[in-house]
Design a protein around this motif. Sequence first.
Motif, PDB file in Angstrom:
ATOM      1  N   CYS A 127       6.793  10.516   2.933  1.00  0.00           N
ATOM      2  CA  CYS A 127       7.647  10.597   1.738  1.00  0.00           C
ATOM      3  C   CYS A 127       9.094  10.795   2.200  1.00  0.00           C
ATOM      4  N   TRP A 128       9.951   9.835   1.922  1.00  0.00           N
ATOM      5  CA  TRP A 128      11.384   9.982   2.213  1.00  0.00           C
ATOM      6  C   TRP A 128      11.884  11.229   1.474  1.00  0.00           C
ATOM      7  N   MET A 129      12.589  12.107   2.142  1.00  0.00           N
ATOM      8  CA  MET A 129      13.176  13.261   1.438  1.00  0.00           C
ATOM      9  C   MET A 129      14.602  13.486   1.919  1.00  0.00           C
ATOM     10  N   VAL A 130      15.529  13.427   0.976  1.00  0.00           N
ATOM     11  CA  VAL A 130      16.908  13.765   1.355  1.00  0.00           C
ATOM     12  C   VAL A 130      17.314  15.130   0.816  1.00  0.00           C
ATOM     13  N   SER A 131      16.622  15.573  -0.244  1.00  0.00           N
ATOM     14  CA  SER A 131      17.080  16.835  -0.822  1.00  0.00           C
ATOM     15  C   SER A 131      16.021  17.928  -0.853  1.00  0.00           C
ATOM     16  N   THR A 132      14.746  17.581  -1.029  1.00  0.00           N
ATOM     17  CA  THR A 132      13.759  18.633  -1.255  1.00  0.00           C
ATOM     18  C   THR A 132      13.200  19.221   0.046  1.00  0.00           C
ATOM     19  N   PHE A 133      14.093  19.648   0.921  1.00  0.00           N
ATOM     20  CA  PHE A 133      13.663  20.406   2.103  1.00  0.00           C
ATOM     21  C   PHE A 133      14.778  21.372   2.498  1.00  0.00           C
ATOM     22  N   ILE A 174       3.722  14.961 -11.780  1.00  0.00           N
ATOM     23  CA  ILE A 174       4.992  15.025 -12.528  1.00  0.00           C
ATOM     24  C   ILE A 174       6.119  14.380 -11.724  1.00  0.00           C
ATOM     25  N   MET A 175       6.107  14.656 -10.402  1.00  0.00           N
ATOM     26  CA  MET A 175       7.137  14.066  -9.522  1.00  0.00           C
ATOM     27  C   MET A 175       7.083  12.542  -9.553  1.00  0.00           C
ATOM     28  N   ARG A 176       5.921  11.984  -9.865  1.00  0.00           N
ATOM     29  CA  ARG A 176       5.819  10.525  -9.951  1.00  0.00           C
ATOM     30  C   ARG A 176       6.132  10.018 -11.352  1.00  0.00           C
ATOM     31  N   GLN A 177       5.751  10.854 -12.371  1.00  0.00           N
ATOM     32  CA  GLN A 177       5.941  10.385 -13.739  1.00  0.00           C
ATOM     33  C   GLN A 177       7.422  10.326 -14.123  1.00  0.00           C
ATOM     34  N   LYS A 195       9.134   7.420 -12.831  1.00  0.00           N
ATOM     35  CA  LYS A 195       8.268   6.235 -13.005  1.00  0.00           C
ATOM     36  C   LYS A 195       8.022   5.541 -11.663  1.00  0.00           C
ATOM     37  N   SER A 196       7.529   6.336 -10.701  1.00  0.00           N
ATOM     38  CA  SER A 196       7.406   5.846  -9.323  1.00  0.00           C
ATOM     39  C   SER A 196       6.423   4.694  -9.163  1.00  0.00           C
ATOM     40  N   ASP A 197       5.487   4.545 -10.106  1.00  0.00           N
ATOM     41  CA  ASP A 197       4.524   3.446  -9.969  1.00  0.00           C
ATOM     42  C   ASP A 197       5.057   2.146 -10.553  1.00  0.00           C
ATOM     43  N   GLN A 198       6.264   2.178 -11.023  1.00  0.00           N
ATOM     44  CA  GLN A 198       6.808   0.965 -11.635  1.00  0.00           C
ATOM     45  C   GLN A 198       8.115   0.566 -10.958  1.00  0.00           C
ATOM     46  N   ARG A 199       8.446  -0.726 -11.138  1.00  0.00           N
ATOM     47  CA  ARG A 199       9.737  -1.219 -10.666  1.00  0.00           C
ATOM     48  C   ARG A 199      10.380  -2.015 -11.791  1.00  0.00           C
ATOM     49  N   LYS A 200      11.708  -2.129 -11.722  1.00  0.00           N
ATOM     50  CA  LYS A 200      12.410  -2.920 -12.727  1.00  0.00           C
ATOM     51  C   LYS A 200      11.909  -4.367 -12.644  1.00  0.00           C
ATOM     52  N   LYS A 241       0.814  -1.240   0.000  1.00  0.00           N
ATOM     53  CA  LYS A 241       0.000   0.000   0.000  1.00  0.00           C
ATOM     54  C   LYS A 241       0.836   1.274   0.000  1.00  0.00           C
ATOM     55  N   ARG A 242       2.038   1.220   0.584  1.00  0.00           N
ATOM     56  CA  ARG A 242       2.816   2.455   0.769  1.00  0.00           C
ATOM     57  C   ARG A 242       3.173   3.123  -0.566  1.00  0.00           C
ATOM     58  N   ARG A 243       2.968   4.411  -0.630  1.00  0.00           N
ATOM     59  CA  ARG A 243       3.403   5.228  -1.770  1.00  0.00           C
ATOM     60  C   ARG A 243       3.917   6.537  -1.193  1.00  0.00           C
ATOM     61  N   SER A 244       4.816   7.204  -1.868  1.00  0.00           N
ATOM     62  CA  SER A 244       5.227   8.535  -1.409  1.00  0.00           C
ATOM     63  C   SER A 244       4.058   9.488  -1.603  1.00  0.00           C
ATOM     64  N   VAL A 245       3.734  10.235  -0.546  1.00  0.00           N
ATOM     65  CA  VAL A 245       2.619  11.185  -0.615  1.00  0.00           C
ATOM     66  C   VAL A 245       3.191  12.595  -0.534  1.00  0.00           C
ATOM     67  N   ARG A 246       2.829  13.438  -1.491  1.00  0.00           N
ATOM     68  CA  ARG A 246       3.372  14.811  -1.498  1.00  0.00           C
ATOM     69  C   ARG A 246       2.284  15.877  -1.367  1.00  0.00           C
ATOM     70  N   THR A 247       1.005  15.456  -1.377  1.00  0.00           N
ATOM     71  CA  THR A 247      -0.092  16.413  -1.172  1.00  0.00           C
ATOM     72  C   THR A 247      -0.962  15.909  -0.025  1.00  0.00           C
ATOM     73  N   SER A 261      10.445  -1.770  -2.778  1.00  0.00           N
ATOM     74  CA  SER A 261      11.049  -0.747  -1.909  1.00  0.00           C
ATOM     75  C   SER A 261      11.086   0.602  -2.602  1.00  0.00           C
ATOM     76  N   PRO A 262      10.901   1.678  -1.820  1.00  0.00           N
ATOM     77  CA  PRO A 262      11.147   2.997  -2.402  1.00  0.00           C
ATOM     78  C   PRO A 262      12.661   3.225  -2.487  1.00  0.00           C
ATOM     79  N   SER A 263      13.083   4.031  -3.425  1.00  0.00           N
ATOM     80  CA  SER A 263      14.514   4.368  -3.510  1.00  0.00           C
ATOM     81  C   SER A 263      14.620   5.787  -4.050  1.00  0.00           C
ATOM     82  N   ALA A 264      15.744   6.437  -3.772  1.00  0.00           N
ATOM     83  CA  ALA A 264      15.922   7.831  -4.186  1.00  0.00           C
ATOM     84  C   ALA A 264      15.795   7.910  -5.705  1.00  0.00           C
ATOM     85  N   ALA A 265      14.921   8.787  -6.186  1.00  0.00           N
ATOM     86  CA  ALA A 265      14.637   8.960  -7.616  1.00  0.00           C
ATOM     87  C   ALA A 265      14.243   7.636  -8.284  1.00  0.00           C
TER      88      ALA A 265
HETATM   89  C1  LIG Z   1      16.635   7.614   0.154  1.00  0.00           C
HETATM   90  C2  LIG Z   1      15.477   8.297  -0.550  1.00  0.00           C
HETATM   91  C3  LIG Z   1      15.528   9.654  -0.803  1.00  0.00           C
HETATM   92  C4  LIG Z   1      14.442  10.315  -1.414  1.00  0.00           C
HETATM   93  N1  LIG Z   1      14.497  11.686  -1.587  1.00  0.00           N
HETATM   94  C5  LIG Z   1      13.415  12.334  -2.084  1.00  0.00           C
HETATM   95  C6  LIG Z   1      13.395  13.774  -2.125  1.00  0.00           C
HETATM   96  O1  LIG Z   1      14.356  14.452  -1.739  1.00  0.00           O
HETATM   97  N2  LIG Z   1      12.250  14.378  -2.597  1.00  0.00           N
HETATM   98  C7  LIG Z   1      11.150  13.673  -3.014  1.00  0.00           C
HETATM   99  O2  LIG Z   1      10.154  14.295  -3.419  1.00  0.00           O
HETATM  100  N3  LIG Z   1      11.145  12.296  -3.005  1.00  0.00           N
HETATM  101  C8  LIG Z   1      12.231  11.633  -2.534  1.00  0.00           C
HETATM  102  N4  LIG Z   1      12.226  10.239  -2.443  1.00  0.00           N
HETATM  103  C9  LIG Z   1      11.044   9.476  -2.868  1.00  0.00           C
HETATM  104  C10 LIG Z   1      11.291   8.692  -4.167  1.00  0.00           C
HETATM  105  O3  LIG Z   1      11.259   9.558  -5.274  1.00  0.00           O
HETATM  106  C11 LIG Z   1      10.212   7.592  -4.288  1.00  0.00           C
HETATM  107  O4  LIG Z   1      10.356   6.712  -3.187  1.00  0.00           O
HETATM  108  C12 LIG Z   1      10.328   6.780  -5.565  1.00  0.00           C
HETATM  109  O5  LIG Z   1      10.071   7.580  -6.697  1.00  0.00           O
HETATM  110  C13 LIG Z   1       9.330   5.597  -5.586  1.00  0.00           C
HETATM  111  O6  LIG Z   1       8.012   6.042  -5.409  1.00  0.00           O
HETATM  112  P1  LIG Z   1       7.113   5.493  -4.201  1.00  0.00           P
HETATM  113  O7  LIG Z   1       7.799   5.871  -2.917  1.00  0.00           O
HETATM  114  O8  LIG Z   1       5.779   6.182  -4.360  1.00  0.00           O
HETATM  115  O9  LIG Z   1       7.001   3.998  -4.353  1.00  0.00           O
HETATM  116  C14 LIG Z   1      13.307   9.569  -1.838  1.00  0.00           C
HETATM  117  C15 LIG Z   1      13.264   8.186  -1.599  1.00  0.00           C
HETATM  118  C16 LIG Z   1      14.322   7.554  -0.945  1.00  0.00           C
HETATM  119  C17 LIG Z   1      14.237   6.106  -0.637  1.00  0.00           C
END
Ligand SMILES: Cc1cc2nc3c(=O)[nH]c(=O)nc-3n(C[C@H](O)[C@H](O)[C@H](O)COP(=O)(O)O)c2cc1C
Length: 301
Positions: free
Chosen positions: A132-138, A174-177, A180-185, A32-38, A218-222
Amino acid sequence: MYRTKIDIKIDKIYLSGELMQFNKSIVEIITKRRSVRTYDVTKEVEQDKIKIIKESMIEERTVGFRFDIVTFSELKSRKERLGTYGFIRGAGVFMVGIMNEDYGDRKNQSINFGRIFERIILKATDLGLGTCWMVSTFNRKRLAQRISLEDYEHFAIVSPLGYSALKKRPVERIMRQIPKSDQRKPWEELFFHSDFKTPLVREDTGEYSIALEMLRLSPSAANTQPWRIIKQNKGFDLFVSKDTRGERHVIDCNYNDVGIAMCHFELTAEEIGLTGEWKIDPEKNNVLGHKMEYVSTWKII
Ligand SMILES: Cc1cc2nc3c(=O)[nH]c(=O)nc-3n(C[C@H](O)[C@H](O)[C@H](O)COP(=O)(O)O)c2cc1C
């Protein structure tokens, strides 16, 4: 490259397993988990949920890290409370992960940090909250006004915490497109048998196919998905395909990503009753080139 859609069925697994730290099946939570930005500005996060997450932060506390929750609800406008450059909207609560730069070696610390913070993220998901994991956008400076750091500490991660808004903003789409956040390799690009030339056949992995599938989500950066697995006779070797641009924070992110993958794999294995543990095999450590780096081995017990 991104052919496979996320399409896991969970009903079969839902009934099995003794669930320890989570109320729901970990397979359900991960799926169920997805990154939520709104976030929904009309729905505050309940204090009892914040309390549960704070308690799990205390439980997960270990030398070299600390976690905190910062609330901005006293402010009238939720627009840009933390300085997330417009990427996050509507959140009034943020979880923060802080690393001690002087403690331990950076690779293992970053991996462990990913592993632990993802457990907290999954706990929040279990409670019905978006993250939503964020390492850079804050904005680190703005955060430092609310949480003071020691000289040897840095903000490693921030995540908003709240209820997802029903309507997504165009910027979120756009941040998801783009990544390709809805897809995995597909499996054959991530999982191998004996060497990196032989793809792993899903049917040959038995119940471990579920743990591998949860690792794949798993979620991963970008959405770079840098984790790779080679199945050996008695376990699974985990590698990280490192971004070779060499910037320190990019490599740290790669290590956070593999930590997250380890977390998904081990929690799923635990839930479905597969016994094993992550152990570093000194003989495999750093045998490959600098791009594909060995991390650890899941030893089946
Ligand atoms: C270590 C890590 C760093 C991330 N940094 C950012 C970030 O700085 N800004 C952001 O909007 N999303 C960030 N994300 C979210 C990823 O873009 C997102 O997890 C990925 O696109 C997969 O989408 P999902 O989480 O919806 O499955 C990060 C994710 C991880 C795991």
